[in-house]
Design a protein around this motif. Structure first.
Motif, short mmCIF file in Angstrom:
data_model
loop_
_atom_site.label_atom_id
_atom_site.label_comp_id
_atom_site.label_asym_id
_atom_site.label_seq_id
_atom_site.Cartn_x
_atom_site.Cartn_y
_atom_site.Cartn_z
N ALA A 16 2.15 -13.63 15.20
CA ALA A 16 1.26 -12.54 14.78
C ALA A 16 0.17 -13.15 13.91
CB ALA A 16 2.05 -11.49 13.99
N GLU A 20 -1.78 -9.60 9.49
CA GLU A 20 -0.64 -8.74 9.82
C GLU A 20 0.65 -9.26 9.16
OE1 GLU A 20 1.89 -7.69 13.80
OE2 GLU A 20 -0.29 -7.77 14.00
N ASN A 23 0.56 -8.52 5.41
CA ASN A 23 0.85 -7.11 5.13
C ASN A 23 2.35 -6.82 5.26
OD1 ASN A 23 0.18 -4.27 4.67
ND2 ASN A 23 0.73 -4.02 6.82
N LYS A 24 2.96 -7.30 6.31
CA LYS A 24 4.39 -7.03 6.52
C LYS A 24 5.25 -7.76 5.49
CE LYS A 24 4.07 -5.53 11.24
NZ LYS A 24 4.33 -5.78 12.65
N HIS A 30 7.37 -2.17 4.40
CA HIS A 30 7.82 -3.20 5.33
C HIS A 30 8.95 -4.04 4.73
CE1 HIS A 30 4.86 -2.39 8.40
NE2 HIS A 30 3.88 -2.49 7.52
N ASN A 81 -3.83 -13.40 2.03
CA ASN A 81 -3.65 -13.97 3.37
C ASN A 81 -3.42 -15.48 3.36
OD1 ASN A 81 -3.96 -11.43 4.56
ND2 ASN A 81 -6.15 -11.71 4.83
N ALA A 137 8.72 -8.78 12.04
CA ALA A 137 7.26 -8.87 12.17
C ALA A 137 6.81 -8.97 13.61
CB ALA A 137 6.73 -10.06 11.37
#
Length: 140
Positions: A16, A20, A23-24, A30, A81, A137
């Motif tokens: 991924a 993403e 975030n997870k 999450h 990130n 994920a």
């Protein structure tokens, strides 16, 4: 039992994109879906104030109600990130890096082991949680 002051590293490549995966990894809704090492455990609660000086807290619990504990710390570095660093309540350090690798994201987590359990046991537990994160994920 072997004790060490050397940090321990676990890693996985998630299929991924970095944003993403980030975030997870960090959003409480999450975290409660993946932050446990085996299917007989769960994470019924998580909160995450993702900033330097902010704190993370996740409750990990046996599904049968026999045992639970809070895992948490205070952030010392946050690069969106890319990188996280935090200090656990007992002073141990944890870092997590997120690196683009092809179409996926390599997550590398390094932690100072505690002195109660064998290092191999701790490494296996942290790797199992990271593997559970990968599974979550990639499935959502």
């Amino acid at each position: 039992m072997e004790t060490t002051t050397q940090p321990v590293t676990v890693q996985a490549t998630i299929n991924a994109p970095v944003a993403e995966v980030w975030n997870k990894w960090n959003a409480p809704e999450h975290i409660t879906q993946w932050c446990f090492a085996s299917d007989d455990w769960h994470a019924p609660f998580s909160e995450n104030d993702l900033r330097v000086g902010g704190s993370i807290k996740t409750t990990m619990a046996a599904k049968d109600g026999s045992f639970s504990f809070d895992f948490g710390g205070t952030y010392t570095e946050v690069e969106e990130n890319r990188y996280l660093a935090y200090t656990l309540g007992d002073g141990r350090k944890v870092t997590v890096s997120f690196e683009q690798e092809g179409d996926g994201t390599k997550v590398v987590e390094t932690f100072d082991p505690e002195n109660t359990h064998p290092v191999e046991f701790q490494q296996a537990g942290w790797q199992a949680i990271l593997d559970n994160f990968k599974k979550y994920a990639e499935s959502k």
